[in-house]
Design a protein around this motif. Structure first.
Motif, short mmCIF file in Angstrom:
data_model
loop_
_atom_site.label_atom_id
_atom_site.label_comp_id
_atom_site.label_asym_id
_atom_site.label_seq_id
_atom_site.Cartn_x
_atom_site.Cartn_y
_atom_site.Cartn_z
N ASP A 159 42.38 -13.38 -0.70
CA ASP A 159 41.53 -13.44 0.50
C ASP A 159 40.21 -12.72 0.23
O ASP A 159 40.19 -11.72 -0.50
CB ASP A 159 42.25 -12.80 1.69
CG ASP A 159 43.40 -13.68 2.20
OD1 ASP A 159 43.40 -14.88 1.90
OD2 ASP A 159 44.29 -13.15 2.88
N LEU A 160 39.15 -13.23 0.83
CA LEU A 160 37.81 -12.71 0.53
C LEU A 160 37.34 -11.75 1.61
O LEU A 160 37.60 -11.97 2.80
CB LEU A 160 36.83 -13.88 0.44
CG LEU A 160 37.24 -15.02 -0.50
CD1 LEU A 160 36.38 -16.26 -0.21
CD2 LEU A 160 37.06 -14.60 -1.94
N LEU B 198 38.39 -4.06 7.28
CA LEU B 198 36.98 -4.47 7.30
C LEU B 198 36.20 -3.39 8.02
O LEU B 198 36.52 -3.06 9.16
CB LEU B 198 36.89 -5.80 8.05
CG LEU B 198 35.78 -6.77 7.68
CD1 LEU B 198 35.81 -7.09 6.21
CD2 LEU B 198 35.92 -8.03 8.49
N GLN C 207 46.82 -20.75 4.55
CA GLN C 207 46.05 -21.64 5.43
C GLN C 207 46.51 -23.09 5.21
O GLN C 207 47.06 -23.42 4.18
CB GLN C 207 44.56 -21.54 5.10
CG GLN C 207 44.01 -20.14 5.15
CD GLN C 207 44.09 -19.54 6.54
OE1 GLN C 207 43.65 -20.12 7.51
NE2 GLN C 207 44.71 -18.36 6.64
N ALA D 79 35.69 -11.14 6.72
CA ALA D 79 36.94 -11.40 5.99
C ALA D 79 37.24 -12.89 6.12
O ALA D 79 37.24 -13.42 7.24
CB ALA D 79 38.08 -10.59 6.57
N VAL D 80 37.44 -13.56 5.00
CA VAL D 80 37.75 -15.00 5.00
C VAL D 80 39.13 -15.19 4.38
O VAL D 80 39.38 -14.75 3.25
CB VAL D 80 36.70 -15.80 4.20
CG1 VAL D 80 37.12 -17.24 4.04
CG2 VAL D 80 35.34 -15.71 4.87
N ALA D 81 40.02 -15.82 5.14
CA ALA D 81 41.39 -16.03 4.65
C ALA D 81 41.43 -17.32 3.82
O ALA D 81 40.95 -18.36 4.26
CB ALA D 81 42.35 -16.13 5.82
N ARG E 8 44.48 -17.74 1.72
CA ARG E 8 45.92 -17.93 1.51
C ARG E 8 46.62 -18.10 2.85
O ARG E 8 46.17 -17.58 3.86
CB ARG E 8 46.51 -16.73 0.77
CG ARG E 8 45.81 -16.45 -0.54
CD ARG E 8 46.37 -15.23 -1.19
NE ARG E 8 47.79 -15.40 -1.49
CZ ARG E 8 48.51 -14.52 -2.17
NH1 ARG E 8 47.96 -13.43 -2.62
NH2 ARG E 8 49.78 -14.75 -2.42
N GLU F 50 41.06 -14.24 9.98
CA GLU F 50 39.67 -14.07 9.56
C GLU F 50 39.00 -13.10 10.52
O GLU F 50 39.43 -12.95 11.67
CB GLU F 50 38.93 -15.41 9.64
CG GLU F 50 39.50 -16.41 8.69
CD GLU F 50 38.45 -17.29 8.06
OE1 GLU F 50 38.83 -18.12 7.27
OE2 GLU F 50 37.23 -17.15 8.35
N ALA F 51 37.95 -12.46 10.06
CA ALA F 51 37.27 -11.51 10.94
C ALA F 51 35.80 -11.41 10.59
O ALA F 51 35.40 -11.70 9.46
CB ALA F 51 37.93 -10.14 10.84
#
Lengths: 250, 157
Positions: free
Chosen positions: A71-72, B3, A89, A83-85, A87, B19-20
């Motif tokens: 995850d980024l 985060l 998904q 935060a970008v998911a 996994r 996601e955030a």
């Protein structure tokens, strides 16, 4: 006289040993030269599962083992923490590692400004990752960043994905979290081909695993049908097509 | 994964698969009172179970129409320091939501089947609106504990 004969025998024996040693050394040199020419390298040289060969300087070695997506998280050019998911998904994520400086990257930045024109499959999400602000120009990235594509600055992501150069692309399969395709590219068409091939391979492999083999599902269906008809393993009727036809008893 | 936004003085523990985005919205230069408690920008947090679009509105505009049955969107939006002490922000500390807090009519943009909740509070001298959207009102019993976990993981400094 005896002493001379004994001395001569010792000298001959030593010379014989020397010749044998030279012959063995010569044979070893010839064997290694042969291996170098044919590209065969002993398995022991690939320690730790590494391939037994070297690529040219500047060309990254292929990965050993299965790569796993991570995850980024990082900072957007506007200063947001993101935060970008990738996994867990339903979709796949195409992670594009770009810089503001490399000339090849420029064409990708320009292409990504119009994501609809990229011909991306609907289940593939594009995310651009650059290095941290201390290694990149935030103002340049802000100017290059496409409006509709998430851009995050994260050197950690470059490390997580072992990115050897820019531009570099990694396609992560959301449901499994595996990196199903990756590589460097000089143009978007190449990336799309890489992605299509990776997705086609993934689909085929998934089907094979699901079916237990290339014809696994069909074989199981056939076995069930035969068993329902009372034909069990070893039944002679299974082999009637092989060899001479049975004689008519009448 | 945590985060952190130093500028917004906020931190979020992002659960796996979520996601955030944590932003620090610029204060209104035309109105000195419309700025965060620190005199800087106003904090904004989006946490979602689905891909957040780059142009997401403060209250999830542009994102909520894509939400599926199980999806959750949590928004924490800071108001200017002039809001602290007003009747709307009389509550001290973030709320713990219950199923009863969700209603199909509490949405900024009504979308069939979705459900929302909106609460206002003050924490650490900063005024906040907690806005939550569920992909389906029918899923609120399962979603509310997850929402509370996300909300409690947000650190307001």
């Amino acid at each position: 006289m005896t002493a001379a004969v004994v001395t001569l025998c010792v000298v001959v024996a030593l010379l014989t040993l020397l010749v044998v040693a030279l012959l063995r050394s010569h044979a070893e040199i010839l064997r290694q030269l042969h291996e170098l020419r044919s590209g065969v390298v002993p398995a022991a040289s690939g320690a730790g599962g590494a391939p037994g060969f070297q690529t040219r300087p500047g060309v990254p070695m292929p990965r050993t083992g299965d790569a796993v997506g991570v995850d980024l998280h990082g900072m957007s050019p506007r200063g947001d923490a993101i935060a970008v998911a990738v996994r867990g998904q339903e979709h796949r994520t195409l992670v594009a590692f770009l810089t503001s400086g490399c000339l090849t990257c420029r064409s990708f930045w320009a292409s990504f400004a119009e994501p609809e024109a990229l011909g991306l499959r609907p289940d593939v999400r594009l995310v651009v990752v650059t290095k941290d602000p201390d290694q990149e120009s935030v103002s340049d990235i802000a100017a290059l960043a496409p409006a509709a594509v998430p851009v995050l600055m994260s050197t950690a992501a470059w490390d997580d994905y072992d990115v050897p150069m820019a531009p570099y692309f990694a396609l992560v399969d959301g449901p499994t979290g595996a990196v199903v395709g990756e590589g460097a590219s000089t143009g978007w068409v190449q990336v799309r081909e890489l992605m299509d091939r990776a997705l086609a391979d993934t689909t085929v492999l998934r089907d094979l695993r699901t079916r237990g083999g290339a014809t696994g599902g069909r074989d199981r269906d056939t076995d069930s049908e035969l068993l329902r008809s009372g034909i069990e393993p070893g039944d002679p009727r299974l082999h009637h097509g092989v060899g001479p036809a049975p004689e008519d008893p009448s | 994964m945590q985060l952190v936004s130093q500028t917004a003085r906020l931190a979020v523990d992002v659960p796996a698969g979520f996601e955030a985005r944590v932003s620090n919205r610029a204060p209104d230069p035309a109105d000195d009172s419309v700025s965060g408690a620190a005199g800087g920008g106003l904090g904004l947090v989006h946490v979602a179970t689905f891909p957040l679009p780059t142009d997401i509105g403060d209250f999830g505009g542009g994102a909520t129409p894509t939400m599926a049955f199980n999806d959750i969107l949590v928004v924490l939006l800071e108001y200017g320091r002039e809001s602290v002490g007003t009747a709307l922000f009389s509550r001290q500390g973030r709320p713990r939501l219950t199923v009863a807090d969700f209603d199909e009519n509490q949405l900024q943009h009504n979308l069939a089947g979705q459900s929302g909740s909106q609460s206002f509070f003050v924490e650490n001298g900063r005024a906040w609106c907690l806005y939550v959207v569920l992909g389906s009102h029918l899923n609120r019993a399962r979603a509310v504990p997850v929402v509370n976990d996300v909300v409690s993981s947000i650190a307001i400094n």
